[in-house]
Design a protein around this motif. Structure first.
Motif, mmCIF file in Angstrom:
data_model
loop_
_atom_site.group_PDB
_atom_site.id
_atom_site.type_symbol
_atom_site.label_atom_id
_atom_site.label_comp_id
_atom_site.label_asym_id
_atom_site.label_seq_id
_atom_site.Cartn_x
_atom_site.Cartn_y
_atom_site.Cartn_z
ATOM 1 N N ARG A 3 -4.517 12.402 -0.724
ATOM 2 C CA ARG A 3 -3.718 11.500 -1.477
ATOM 3 C C ARG A 3 -2.569 11.105 -0.676
ATOM 4 O O ARG A 3 -1.830 12.100 -0.201
ATOM 5 N N ASN A 150 -3.570 -1.524 0.347
ATOM 6 C CA ASN A 150 -3.567 0.008 -0.132
ATOM 7 C C ASN A 150 -3.601 0.752 0.912
ATOM 8 O O ASN A 150 -3.983 0.583 2.153
ATOM 9 N N GLN A 152 -5.668 3.240 1.857
ATOM 10 C CA GLN A 152 -7.095 3.679 2.727
ATOM 11 C C GLN A 152 -7.252 2.398 3.591
ATOM 12 O O GLN A 152 -7.656 2.931 4.831
ATOM 13 N N GLU A 196 3.398 5.659 -4.484
ATOM 14 C CA GLU A 196 2.101 5.309 -5.004
ATOM 15 C C GLU A 196 0.797 5.628 -3.991
ATOM 16 O O GLU A 196 0.833 5.293 -2.955
ATOM 17 N N GLY A 198 -2.831 6.768 -2.837
ATOM 18 C CA GLY A 198 -4.288 6.320 -2.779
ATOM 19 C C GLY A 198 -5.135 7.191 -2.286
ATOM 20 O O GLY A 198 -4.659 8.087 -1.381
ATOM 21 N N GLU A 199 -6.367 7.161 -2.541
ATOM 22 C CA GLU A 199 -7.240 7.945 -1.919
ATOM 23 C C GLU A 199 -7.618 7.615 -0.671
ATOM 24 O O GLU A 199 -7.974 6.455 -0.241
ATOM 25 N N HIS A 231 -2.763 -6.537 -6.374
ATOM 26 C CA HIS A 231 -2.158 -5.948 -7.685
ATOM 27 C C HIS A 231 -1.621 -6.909 -8.656
ATOM 28 O O HIS A 231 -2.013 -6.496 -9.767
#
Length: 337
Positions: A3, A150, A152, A196, A198-199, A231
């Motif tokens: 994360r 994002n 990733q 925020e 993200g994976e 988004h």
């Protein structure tokens, strides 16, 4: 998978690239001891030494000019410009030298350089800390232009940019750095103190430049966007209830026209969304290409939703951004066509 915020993902990409390739260096204002104004390079100087991650004078022209020479010499500089708004003194170096080096030398020299810039608004930075200048770079032959949406993708695209043999402009939407964002710019739940996350895949991986991504499948219309506006698009589609496909371009140049046209030919309707000003924005190029390649499949005119054609309005930042409401109106309009 781990994360990470976008800041942490970008920092991870730096660490992996510098660990695997001793030719990769990081340079810019305050990137060394301090770790960058947004902390994207924190810890790099301590880990890799001041010869590979170092501070520069406050001169964007000098920073980029030196990096071009370093790249021509054979190293791989990753330059940080503190804000995209500050890149104008260096624009001549980027356009006249970096972009043309391979061609003007008939391939004898290349410029494997990445110029990272926090871009866009959303943090109430005002006129000189909020611009979205991507169209100025996509117009220039010899440059690649990347805008992740994002963590990733930010990591994989940055690693791919560093590995690329030619100059890459890497625009990082600062609104996505470390604040939770649901597509609405005026909700009190937004806290800059929260991250925020993200994976993000651990270790080395490359997200190929020039490949767009369908982030939401749909049949009624195609919504083409990138960066922060991904988004906004997802929020608008969810609230509208329409079966709209959302495409994240990720790389503006080279542009994944195949992904765009395949979607529009199937849906017959197209909206292009970005936060930069409307006139001569990158969305105009996308709209023109869609009109040329998908004309006989279109059921309605191609629509653009963008920022105002004014200098960036600090006091009206929330209204300046194309929010979900404006996008929903565009969806309704294109569906009526």
């Amino acid at each position: 998978m781990a994360r990470m915020s976008m800041i942490e993902a970008i920092r991870s990409a730096h660490e992996i690239a510098m660990e695997e390739d001793p030719d990769v260096i990081v340079m810019g204002e305050d990137v060394g001891y301090f770790g960058g104004v947004f902390r994207c390079t924190a810890g790099l100087q301590q880990r890799f030494g001041a010869a590979r991650c170092f501070d520069t004078p406050i001169s964007e022209l000098g920073i980029v000019g030196a990096a071009i020479g370093i790249a021509a010499y054979g190293l791989k500089p990753v330059v940080e410009i503190q804000f995209a708004d500050y890149m104008y003194p260096a624009y001549d170096q980027i356009v006249s030298e970096a972009a043309r080096l391979r061609y003007r030398s008939a391939g004898q020299f290349t410029c494997p350089m990445v110029v990272r810039m926090p871009s866009g608004g959303g943090i109430f930075g005002g006129q000189t800390h909020s611009q979205s200048p991507e169209a100025l770079f996509t117009h220039v032959a010899g440059l690649k232009t990347v805008v992740p949406s994002n963590p990733q993708d930010a990591k994989g695209l940055l690693l791919a940019a560093i590995a690329d043999p030619d100059p890459v402009i890497f625009l990082e939407p600062k609104r996505l750095y470390n604040g939770p964002f649901d597509g609405h710019f005026n909700r009190p739940s937004q806290s800059w103190a929260k991250h925020e996350l993200g994976e993000v895949a651990e270790g080395q991986y490359l997200t190929p430049l020039g490949q767009a991504k369908v982030v939401r499948a749909g049949q009624a219309a195609s919504l083409i966007t990138y960066g922060t506006m991904v988004h906004v698009a997802l929020a608008a589609v969810a609230e509208s209830g329409a079966d709209v496909e959302v495409i994240d371009l990720r790389t503006l140049l080279p542009l994944d026209l195949d992904c765009i046209t395949a979607s529009v030919r199937r849906t017959g309707r197209c909206i292009v969304l970005h936060e930069a000003t409307l006139i001569s924005g990158f969305g105009a190029e996308v709209a023109a290409l869609v009109q040329a390649d998908c004309f006989y499949h279109l059921e309605a005119p191609v629509l653009r939703v963008a920022g105002w054609d004014t200098p960036y309005p600090h006091a009206q930042e929330v209204d300046y951004f194309p929010g979900p409401e404006r996008v929903r109106r565009a969806i309704e309009q294109v569906m009526e066509g």
